[in-house]
Scaffold this motif. Structure first.
Motif, PDB file in Angstrom:
ATOM      1  N   TRP A   1       0.824  -1.202   0.000  1.00 21.83           N
ATOM      2  CA  TRP A   1       0.000   0.000   0.000  1.00 21.83           C
ATOM      3  C   TRP A   1       0.863   1.258   0.000  1.00 21.83           C
ATOM      4  O   TRP A   1       0.550   2.231  -0.680  1.00 21.83           O
ATOM      5  CB  TRP A   1      -0.943   0.012   1.194  1.00 21.83           C
ATOM      6  CG  TRP A   1      -2.057  -0.980   1.087  1.00 21.83           C
ATOM      7  CD1 TRP A   1      -2.359  -1.990   1.952  1.00 21.83           C
ATOM      8  CD2 TRP A   1      -3.030  -1.069   0.033  1.00 21.83           C
ATOM      9  NE1 TRP A   1      -3.444  -2.696   1.516  1.00 21.83           N
ATOM     10  CE2 TRP A   1      -3.888  -2.155   0.345  1.00 21.83           C
ATOM     11  CE3 TRP A   1      -3.254  -0.347  -1.138  1.00 21.83           C
ATOM     12  CZ2 TRP A   1      -4.949  -2.521  -0.482  1.00 21.83           C
ATOM     13  CZ3 TRP A   1      -4.318  -0.715  -1.963  1.00 21.83           C
ATOM     14  CH2 TRP A   1      -5.151  -1.787  -1.627  1.00 21.83           C
ATOM     15  N   LEU A   2       1.943   1.237   0.761  1.00 25.51           N
ATOM     16  CA  LEU A   2       2.838   2.388   0.797  1.00 25.51           C
ATOM     17  C   LEU A   2       3.453   2.630  -0.572  1.00 25.51           C
ATOM     18  O   LEU A   2       3.581   3.776  -1.026  1.00 25.51           O
ATOM     19  CB  LEU A   2       3.939   2.162   1.841  1.00 25.51           C
ATOM     20  CG  LEU A   2       4.918   3.321   2.046  1.00 25.51           C
ATOM     21  CD1 LEU A   2       4.180   4.583   2.454  1.00 25.51           C
ATOM     22  CD2 LEU A   2       5.974   2.956   3.081  1.00 25.51           C
ATOM     23  N   LYS A   3       3.803   1.546  -1.256  1.00 19.40           N
ATOM     24  CA  LYS A   3       4.357   1.669  -2.607  1.00 19.40           C
ATOM     25  C   LYS A   3       3.326   2.256  -3.560  1.00 19.40           C
ATOM     26  O   LYS A   3       3.652   3.109  -4.403  1.00 19.40           O
ATOM     27  CB  LYS A   3       4.815   0.285  -3.101  1.00 19.40           C
ATOM     28  CG  LYS A   3       5.438   0.305  -4.491  1.00 19.40           C
ATOM     29  CD  LYS A   3       5.873  -1.094  -4.911  1.00 19.40           C
ATOM     30  CE  LYS A   3       6.474  -1.078  -6.308  1.00 19.40           C
ATOM     31  NZ  LYS A   3       6.893  -2.455  -6.749  1.00 19.40           N
ATOM     32  N   ALA A   4       2.067   1.823  -3.427  1.00 16.95           N
ATOM     33  CA  ALA A   4       0.997   2.339  -4.284  1.00 16.95           C
ATOM     34  C   ALA A   4       0.752   3.821  -4.028  1.00 16.95           C
ATOM     35  O   ALA A   4       0.523   4.595  -4.956  1.00 16.95           O
ATOM     36  CB  ALA A   4      -0.282   1.540  -4.051  1.00 16.95           C
ATOM     37  N   MET A   5       0.797   4.236  -2.754  1.00 17.03           N
ATOM     38  CA  MET A   5       0.595   5.641  -2.405  1.00 17.03           C
ATOM     39  C   MET A   5       1.728   6.494  -2.962  1.00 17.03           C
ATOM     40  O   MET A   5       1.508   7.577  -3.515  1.00 17.03           O
ATOM     41  CB  MET A   5       0.518   5.792  -0.886  1.00 17.03           C
ATOM     42  CG  MET A   5      -0.710   5.128  -0.267  1.00 17.03           C
ATOM     43  SD  MET A   5      -0.613   4.994   1.531  1.00 17.03           S
ATOM     44  CE  MET A   5      -0.818   6.723   2.007  1.00 17.03           C
TER      45      MET A   5
END
Length: 253
Positions: A5-9
């Motif tokens: 999720w952090l990578k997507a954000m």
């Protein structure tokens, strides 16, 4: 938070900045910033496996006031980052505030998802560019564009933030994708395999579509996965009558 999720954000913020959607400025005295929120979605393949994690920054457009933050809304098709004519300021997204500049806000140069005027801004931009390329908008389906080039046909269908491209000549479709990539921040996802619950199988001589996975999903949600299988989905010998076209309905704002 999961690394996915952090990578997507992070990818979402990088895309916004690469597209020059906003710039960090002090908040003018007369302005009130619109809040932002994160939306998260897991995109899956037809077999249910995870395709990718997607995070999106969305403006809380429901707080916008007509005549101040926007003038017109319009949504016949998809939208990404169309140009704005109004002055719109948004708060910094949670988790990505600039250190030492937390009091500053972003002035939008282009529309974000969630803004009331975002659909119209994107529609005007996309429609203009496709028409410059020689495309004609379908009279009966405003999200479909067609073009004839050197005797070859090419069709572009638009849905939310996706463009589906097909045609009779691979070279021409490849040229279109290259031209669109030069205009927008885009990525080529390859052959269409899954779309709105429809599984698409493409062979050299045919294209097959089915909704087996979607049907199973609906049955599970309804608690009917153990129901009896029907060999024929329609009554044998059923005669269907032609339904006359309904009159067009115009909308005004």
């Amino acid at each position: 938070m999961k690394p996915e999720w952090l990578k997507a954000m992070t990818s979402e913020i990088e895309s916004i900045e690469k597209n020059k959607t906003w710039k960090l400025v002090p908040l003018p005295k007369h302005a009130k910033p619109i809040g932002l929120k994160w939306l998260f979605k897991i995109k899956r393949n037809a077999d249910g496996s995870i395709s990718r994690y997607k995070a999106r920054v969305v403006a809380k457009g429901y707080v916008q006031e007509y005549g101040i933050d926007f003038d017109e809304v319009f949504a016949p098709t998809a939208f990404l980052h169309g140009e704005l004519k109004e002055e719109v300021y948004v708060s910094q997204p949670e988790g990505f505030e600039n250190v030492g500049e937390q009091r500053k806000v972003y002035k939008l140069e282009k529309a974000l998802y969630g803004l009331r005027q975002a659909p119209k801004a994107w529609n005007i931009k996309l429609n203009g560019i496709l028409r410059e390329m020689g495309f004609q908008r379908c009279l009966h389906q405003s999200a479909v564009y067609t073009k004839v080039s050197r005797g070859e046909y090419i069709i572009v269908a638009v849905y939310v933030d996706d463009l589906f491209v097909t045609g009779t000549c691979h070279e021409i479709t490849s040229q279109l994708k290259s031209m669109m990539s030069s205009k927008f921040e885009m990525s080529d996802l390859g052959l269409l395999t899954y779309y709105l619950g429809i599984e698409v199988s493409q062979e050299n001589d045919c294209v097959t579509i089915k909704q087996a996975s979607y049907a199973v999903k609906i049955l599970k949600e309804a608690g009917m996965e153990e129901c009896n299988v029907a060999q024929c989905p329609i009554e044998p010998g059923l005669k269907l009558s032609k339904v006359e076209d309904e009159p067009e309905v115009e909308a005004t704002h």
